[in-house]
Design an enzyme around this catalytic site. Structure first.
Site, PDB file in Angstrom:
ATOM      1  N   ASP A 256      16.646   2.564  60.646  1.00 17.65           N
ATOM      2  CA  ASP A 256      16.873   1.120  60.736  1.00 17.65           C
ATOM      3  C   ASP A 256      15.603   0.389  60.293  1.00 17.65           C
ATOM      4  OD1 ASP A 256      15.124   1.212  62.887  1.00 17.65           O
ATOM      5  OD2 ASP A 256      16.569   0.510  64.376  1.00 17.65           O
TER       6      ASP A 256
ATOM      7  N   CYS B  97      14.501   5.584  64.106  1.00 18.30           N
ATOM      8  CA  CYS B  97      14.583   4.162  64.457  1.00 18.30           C
ATOM      9  C   CYS B  97      13.332   3.851  65.276  1.00 18.30           C
ATOM     10  CB  CYS B  97      15.896   3.825  65.172  1.00 18.30           C
ATOM     11  SG  CYS B  97      16.156   4.591  66.786  1.00 18.30           S
TER      12      CYS B  97
ATOM     13  N   THR C 123      12.772   4.104  68.517  1.00 21.99           N
ATOM     14  CA  THR C 123      12.548   5.182  69.492  1.00 21.99           C
ATOM     15  C   THR C 123      13.135   6.517  69.055  1.00 21.99           C
ATOM     16  OG1 THR C 123      14.627   4.637  70.558  1.00 21.99           O
ATOM     17  CG2 THR C 123      12.643   3.565  71.442  1.00 21.99           C
TER      18      THR C 123
ATOM     19  N   HIS D 198      17.467  27.017  69.978  1.00 20.45           N
ATOM     20  CA  HIS D 198      18.413  27.114  71.097  1.00 20.45           C
ATOM     21  C   HIS D 198      19.692  26.308  70.880  1.00 20.45           C
ATOM     22  CE1 HIS D 198      15.169  28.311  74.309  1.00 20.45           C
ATOM     23  NE2 HIS D 198      15.076  29.013  73.190  1.00 20.45           N
TER      24      HIS D 198
ATOM     25  N   HIS E 270      22.556  31.593  73.733  1.00 23.25           N
ATOM     26  CA  HIS E 270      22.467  30.351  72.969  1.00 23.25           C
ATOM     27  C   HIS E 270      23.764  30.077  72.217  1.00 23.25           C
ATOM     28  CE1 HIS E 270      18.374  30.124  74.169  1.00 23.25           C
ATOM     29  NE2 HIS E 270      18.054  31.259  73.551  1.00 23.25           N
TER      30      HIS E 270
HETATM   31  C1  RB5 Z   1      15.344  -1.951  67.194  1.00 26.31           C
HETATM   32  O1  RB5 Z   1      14.603  -3.019  67.709  1.00 26.31           O
HETATM   33  C2  RB5 Z   1      15.367  -0.816  68.189  1.00 26.31           C
HETATM   34  O2  RB5 Z   1      16.168  -1.143  69.269  1.00 26.31           O
HETATM   35  C3  RB5 Z   1      15.854   0.439  67.517  1.00 26.31           C
HETATM   36  O3  RB5 Z   1      15.041   0.732  66.431  1.00 26.31           O
HETATM   37  C4  RB5 Z   1      15.871   1.689  68.363  1.00 26.31           C
HETATM   38  O4  RB5 Z   1      14.668   1.892  69.000  1.00 26.31           O
HETATM   39  C5  RB5 Z   1      17.024   1.827  69.281  1.00 26.31           C
HETATM   40  O5  RB5 Z   1      17.214   2.847  69.965  1.00 26.31           O
END
Ligand code: RB5
Length: 152
Positions: free
Chosen positions: A12, A69, A71, A102, A138
């Protein structure tokens, strides 16, 4: 997972620069990389890109996927909604290796706001270089994941 030659990458707006760096890194290693992510910093919705890469992996259009993204979490949750996807969020290389060995993870995910580029490269490398231990406990457990998919 069969030998990985073609990798789908998705991201993203939070991860455009890291996507470009990881794409170049993988191409230097000899992989073909198909970009399914956004290429602008304009705010967008991570489920779009998680689904795109998830479907590409599940259909065999690509051999494996990388998702980034902010996180790594939202985009991996989206990919995991696609039948046949096992996407794992990792913030360091040990879990990246183990999730191939695994869980036979066919998508690796991480957060551009969580890890630096060198750690991101180490995560991708550990995951790609590892091999699924496709037997015994596994295999039984990965088959159980497939049964959950079949039952929903
Ligand atoms: C975008 O601001 C953020 O929410 C997205 O990149 C991600 O971290 C969502 O899980």
């Amino acid at each position: 997972m069969a030998e990985v030659k073609v990798i789908g990458i998705g991201n993203d707006h939070a991860a455009v620069e890291m996507k470009n760096q990881i794409k170049a890194f993988l191409e230097e290693k000899g992989y073909q990389v198909i970009n399914y992510g956004t290429d602008t910093d304009e705010s967008c919705d991570y489920p779009i890109y998680g689904e795109k890469v998830g479907r590409a992996v599940a259909s065999g259009e690509v051999d494996a996927g990388v998702l980034i993204c902010g996180t790594g979490i939202g985009i991996s949750i989206a990919a995991n909604k696609v039948k046949g996807v096992r996407a794992a969020v990792c913030s360091e290389p040990v879990t990246a290796r183990l999730t191939k060995e695994h869980n036979n993870a066919n998508i690796i995910a991480f957060g551009a706001r969580i890890v630096g580029i060198e750690t991101a490269k180490a995560i991708v490398t550990a995951w790609l270089d590892a091999e699924y231990i496709g037997s015994g406990r596994h295999e039984k457990r990965v088959n159980m994941l497939k049964e959950i998919e079949e039952s929903r």
